[in-house]
Write a protein that holds these residues in place. Structure first.
Motif, PDB file in Angstrom:
ATOM      1  N   LYS A 635       0.821  -1.205   0.000  1.00 46.75           N
ATOM      2  CA  LYS A 635       0.000   0.000   0.000  1.00 46.75           C
ATOM      3  C   LYS A 635       0.858   1.260   0.000  1.00 46.75           C
ATOM      4  CE  LYS A 635      -3.612   2.318   2.616  1.00 46.75           C
ATOM      5  NZ  LYS A 635      -4.413   2.319   3.834  1.00 46.75           N
ATOM      6  N   SER A 636       1.922   1.234   0.831  1.00 40.31           N
ATOM      7  CA  SER A 636       2.795   2.411   0.898  1.00 40.31           C
ATOM      8  C   SER A 636       3.499   2.665  -0.424  1.00 40.31           C
ATOM      9  CB  SER A 636       3.826   2.244   2.020  1.00 40.31           C
ATOM     10  OG  SER A 636       4.706   1.169   1.711  1.00 40.31           O
ATOM     11  N   LYS A 638       2.194   2.053  -3.352  1.00 38.51           N
ATOM     12  CA  LYS A 638       1.226   2.512  -4.338  1.00 38.51           C
ATOM     13  C   LYS A 638       0.735   3.931  -4.068  1.00 38.51           C
ATOM     14  CE  LYS A 638      -1.488   2.059  -7.865  1.00 38.51           C
ATOM     15  NZ  LYS A 638      -0.920   2.078  -9.216  1.00 38.51           N
ATOM     16  N   GLU A 639       0.689   4.347  -2.787  1.00 37.15           N
ATOM     17  CA  GLU A 639       0.131   5.650  -2.448  1.00 37.15           C
ATOM     18  C   GLU A 639       1.035   6.776  -2.947  1.00 37.15           C
ATOM     19  OE1 GLU A 639      -0.432   5.681   1.728  1.00 37.15           O
ATOM     20  OE2 GLU A 639      -2.425   4.772   1.637  1.00 37.15           O
ATOM     21  N   LYS A 641       1.873  10.950  -2.839  1.00 37.70           N
ATOM     22  CA  LYS A 641       1.717  12.148  -2.014  1.00 37.70           C
ATOM     23  C   LYS A 641       2.438  13.300  -2.703  1.00 37.70           C
ATOM     24  CE  LYS A 641       3.777  10.358   1.533  1.00 37.70           C
ATOM     25  NZ  LYS A 641       4.062   9.050   0.950  1.00 37.70           N
ATOM     26  N   LYS A 660      -2.844  16.790  -6.363  1.00 35.35           N
ATOM     27  CA  LYS A 660      -3.803  15.888  -6.972  1.00 35.35           C
ATOM     28  C   LYS A 660      -4.940  16.693  -7.557  1.00 35.35           C
ATOM     29  CE  LYS A 660      -5.813  11.337  -6.180  1.00 35.35           C
ATOM     30  NZ  LYS A 660      -5.987  10.247  -5.203  1.00 35.35           N
ATOM     31  N   HIS A 664      -7.823  10.326 -10.066  1.00 32.32           N
ATOM     32  CA  HIS A 664      -6.701   9.550 -10.585  1.00 32.32           C
ATOM     33  C   HIS A 664      -5.817  10.386 -11.491  1.00 32.32           C
ATOM     34  CE1 HIS A 664      -8.414   5.889  -8.938  1.00 32.32           C
ATOM     35  NE2 HIS A 664      -9.580   6.195  -9.502  1.00 32.32           N
ATOM     36  N   GLU A 679      -2.661   8.766 -13.091  1.00 34.03           N
ATOM     37  CA  GLU A 679      -1.981   7.999 -12.048  1.00 34.03           C
ATOM     38  C   GLU A 679      -1.450   6.678 -12.585  1.00 34.03           C
ATOM     39  OE1 GLU A 679      -4.046   6.531  -8.302  1.00 34.03           O
ATOM     40  OE2 GLU A 679      -3.376   8.545  -7.704  1.00 34.03           O
ATOM     41  N   LYS A 684       6.144   5.279  -8.595  1.00 33.26           N
ATOM     42  CA  LYS A 684       6.827   5.921  -7.477  1.00 33.26           C
ATOM     43  C   LYS A 684       8.270   5.426  -7.426  1.00 33.26           C
ATOM     44  CE  LYS A 684       6.076   6.900  -2.587  1.00 33.26           C
ATOM     45  NZ  LYS A 684       5.206   6.605  -1.425  1.00 33.26           N
TER      46      LYS A 684
END
Length: 786
Positions: A635-636, A638-639, A641, A660, A664, A679, A684
């Motif tokens: 999850k980290s 994919k997120e 910021k 953002k 998406h 997105e 990342k």
């Protein structure tokens, strides 16, 4: 409390100021009846109401209550089966509409989680009657006029009346324009006895016939209703009579419909009056810069930086007044015009205000007591009519006070024992103070008698005080000094006026040193007690802030943990969904493999197939597990910021996330360009990859040959031109131009200013300037890029 004492302390002047802030007759009636309460719960409750009003005033400008008339008399008439007129029904309609608005206003406040102490209960008690309110709004205007919408018949009658009046005016106007106009004294149409007439010269009355309704004072003019319009006037009178009858019927019908709800409407009216009263208290407090006092059940009074509310705030001297904890009696001494009397009145009026639910003119964290009675013997009460001297008048008051006073009373005496022989007066004052002390009453007295200074030292529960005097300017400062007896300041004044210094020194040596030392000691103790009180208040304030902060942190932490668990559970559910789908696909593959082996293949063993199936089953994790490090790491990764380093896969370029834009879509900084990227087109970059060497991919544009180094905006509208500038700057940057020219013309300067603001905010622009005078001057702008 005694009205005479309230008048002495100028309580009615406070009510008059409060009265000015009320907007309804019901609120004004409540203010007229306002008196201080001696019940602790009532005092605290009314102060809480004022605090609610102050909060609403600060947040929303007050509860929205317009001017409303009192309707109690109208409701009583309805209870007696009487019909109301239009103005009376309009007043009731205004109350019902305001009820709806106030109820919605307070409900919205509650939905916004605005904390109030008492007023939400008032909103609950307001009862709306929507059908009656709608009918009154439809039928009656604010001034009581019955509208055409009240009934179909009324609307029709008024249309007929208008038509008839128009016909009459038209016929009469013909008289004022035709050859017969020479018989008129004035070419106007007027009304006499509710009938349309024309002014005719008396000698020509026979030219028109009809009826004479009036004549001028000189008799030269007759107001005649010509025979041609007599029937029309008769018709008009009939229509107007029908209109009045229909209006009477409508008012009677509305009155009958309202009659069953008089109790509810009366309650609404009273609550609106209370809310208006609370509004008025809040507005009065704001105008006075007053604060909410704490209420002491033990009558431990501590007024911080208090001033008399009727004095000009900019000029008033603020003092600290304490009473009730270490002492119940204060003896104030000092010269005349030093502020002793105003100090008495200040304490008295502040107590009356606080016990009436009003904020007080003092600093925050002040405390008041709750007294059953506040007695005041202040001022010259000499009565020629009753043949009473000043002393006799004061003594008459004191006798009444001693007869009524108890341990929950506060007594204020100005110049106690004055007006008679000093020796007898001081002895009498001491005896009166002893009698009050024996009853446990709270007392503040002013005096000039030196014997009372000794009394203040010797009696338990009693303390001296004085009004400060500046020996340099020979003027009072009006500051109260508790613990310090008043001085005559005779020595200092004499020295300032030129008395020989040796004489003054000799006089000082004759003054008792013990008295001076005692003054110094008491002053030190009073200052230390005051400092301790202030520190306690500050510490309590800091403690309340810390407790609130702790409660907020605890609430936010609980909310964070709950949200985190929900996200983890959702991630686990999604992961299990993927695993389940994978298992189904794997089972299909394994089934095919098994079928192939059974059909003749010997290279795949059955135990290997079973092991593979078992491993796939172990991939699924139960939803209720507390930790799932694999999912957290995935999850980290994919997120996204803001400020994350990313790779734009379609361009092979690294960039930085700015913000953002949609669910998406992100705004990405690629070198000097800002682009909108989906997105799904972003990866990342891990921290360890961030500084790894990577071959750069250079974006080249083939659009240079299509982009002109000059953009001409002349003749374009503002919005169109600004949009073209935005696209042109991006194209010029991609084309690699070091600078471009934007021709915008001079005109009103609006377009030039808009372009200037745009260029100032564009990070790709290094600087810009107007063109040279021979190249357009301030009608063109040259832009340089980074």
């Amino acid at each position: 409390m005694n009205n005479k004492d309230l008048d002495t302390l100028e309580y009615n002047k406070i009510k008059q100021r409060l009265y000015q802030f009320a907007t309804t007759e019901m609120g004004q009636q409540i203010i007229n009846k306002l008196v201080p309460s001696d019940d602790l719960k009532t005092v605290q409750s009314t102060l809480n109401e004022t605090q609610d009003g102050a909060d609403i005033l600060r947040l929303k400008g007050g509860v929205p209550i317009p001017h409303l008339n009192a309707i109690s008399v109208y409701l009583k008439r309805l209870d007696m089966k009487a019909d109301l007129n239009g103005k009376e029904l309009a007043a009731i309609g205004a109350v019902l509409r305001t009820t709806n608005e106030v109820k919605k206003f307070l409900r919205d406040l509650q939905n916004d989680e605005v904390k109030l102490l008492t007023l939400y209960e008032s909103a609950h008690n307001l009862q709306t009657i929507p059908e009656i309110s709608r009918k009154l709004l439809l039928s009656i205007e604010n001034d009581g006029h019955v509208t055409n919408d009240a009934s179909t018949l009324l609307k029709s009658l008024r249309q007929q009346i208008n038509a008839t009046e128009e016909t009459i005016r038209s016929k009469l106007a013909d008289f004022t324009r035709q050859k017969k106009s020479k018989y008129l004294s004035d070419s106007v149409v007027t009304i006499r006895n509710d009938r349309y007439v024309i002014p005719v010269k008396s000698e020509y009355r026979g030219q028109f016939g009809g009826i004479v309704h009036d004549q001028s004072s000189s008799g030269a003019t007759l107001f005649i209703e010509p025979r041609e319009i007599v029937d029309l006037n008769n018709r008009l009178k009939k229509q107007q009579a029908d209109e009045k009858e229909e209006i009477r019927r409508i008012l009677a019908e509305l009155s009958a419909e309202i009659a069953p709800f008089t109790a509810e409407i009366a309650q609404n009216s009273y609550i609106l009056g209370e809310l208006d009263f609370i509004n008025a208290k809040a507005k009065f407090a704001a105008s006075l810069k007053a604060t909410q006092p704490q209420v002491s059940a033990e009558n431990d009074i501590y007024l911080r930086q208090v001033w008399h509310p009727l004095l000009d705030l900019k000029k008033a001297v603020k003092n600290d007044i304490t009473l009730g904890k270490d002492y119940q009696a204060i003896i104030i001494t000092g010269p005349n015009t030093g502020g002793k009397t105003i100090t008495l009145k200040t304490l008295g009026i502040i107590q009356l205000m606080g016990q009436s639910g009003l904020f007080i003119s003092a600093a925050e964290n002040s405390r008041i007591g709750v007294f059953s009675n506040i007695f005041a013997d202040i001022g010259d009460e000499q009565s020629i009519e009753q043949s009473l001297s000043t002393f006799s008048a004061h003594m008459t008051n004191i006798v009444e006070i001693l007869h009524s006073i108890d341990e929950r009373s506060l007594a204020l005496f100005d110049e106690l024992g004055a007006g008679t022989d000093p020796q007898e007066g001081s002895a009498l004052a001491i005896a009166i103070l002893d009698a009050l002390g024996a009853k446990g009453s709270y007392v503040i007295a002013t005096t000039h008698y030196p014997e009372l200074k000794v009394y203040g030292y010797e009696r338990p529960g009693t303390i001296n005080a004085s009004m400060e005097f500046d020996s340099q300017t020979l003027r009072p400062t009006y500051r109260l000094l508790i613990g310090i007896p008043g001085r005559s300041n005779a020595l200092d004044i004499s020295l300032r006026l030129g008395l020989d210094k040796t004489i003054v020194t000799a006089a000082r040596q004759l003054t008792a040193a013990d008295s001076q030392n005692l003054n110094a000691m008491i002053t030190d103790l009073v200052n230390k007690r005051h400092d301790a009180e202030e520190r306690a208040i500050n510490l309590q304030s800091e403690l309340e802030k810390a407790e609130k902060l702790h409660a907020d942190l605890e609430k936010n932490y609980t909310q964070f943990v709950s949200e985190r668990e929900k996200l983890i559970e959702a991630a686990k559910a999604k992961a299990n969904e993927i695993v389940t789908k994978t298992k189904e696909e794997s089972a299909s593959i394994i089934a095919n493999l098994r079928k192939m082996r059974l059909d003749g293949g010997n290279s795949i063993k059955e135990n290997e197939l079973i092991d593979a199936q078992s491993q796939l089953n172990q991939l699924e994790k139960p939803i209720k597990l507390q930790k799932n490090k694999v999912l957290k790491r995935a999850k980290s990764k994919k997120e996204f910021k803001p400020n994350d380093d990313v790779l734009v896969t379609s361009y092979g370029q690294r960039g930085v996330l700015l913000q953002k834009l949609a669910s998406h879509t992100w705004e990405v900084q690629l070198g000097i360009l800002k682009m909108k990227i989906a997105e799904s087109d972003l990866e990342k970059i891990r921290i360890e990859e961030k500084h790894a060497p990577r071959a750069n991919t250079v974006l080249r544009s083939s659009s240079k040959q299509h982009v002109s180094p000059k953009l001409d905006l002349r003749g374009q509208r503002y919005e169109e031109a600004m949009n073209n500038v935005d696209h042109y700057i991006d194209a010029a940057i991609l084309a690699g131009y070091p600078s471009v020219t934007i021709v915008h013309g001079k005109g009103t300067g609006a377009l030039r200013n808009g372009i200037t603001q745009y260029l100032q905010q564009n990070s790709a622009v290094k600087n810009f300037e107007f063109a040279a005078p021979n190249a357009g001057g301030n009608g063109a702008t040259i832009v340089y890029f980074n």
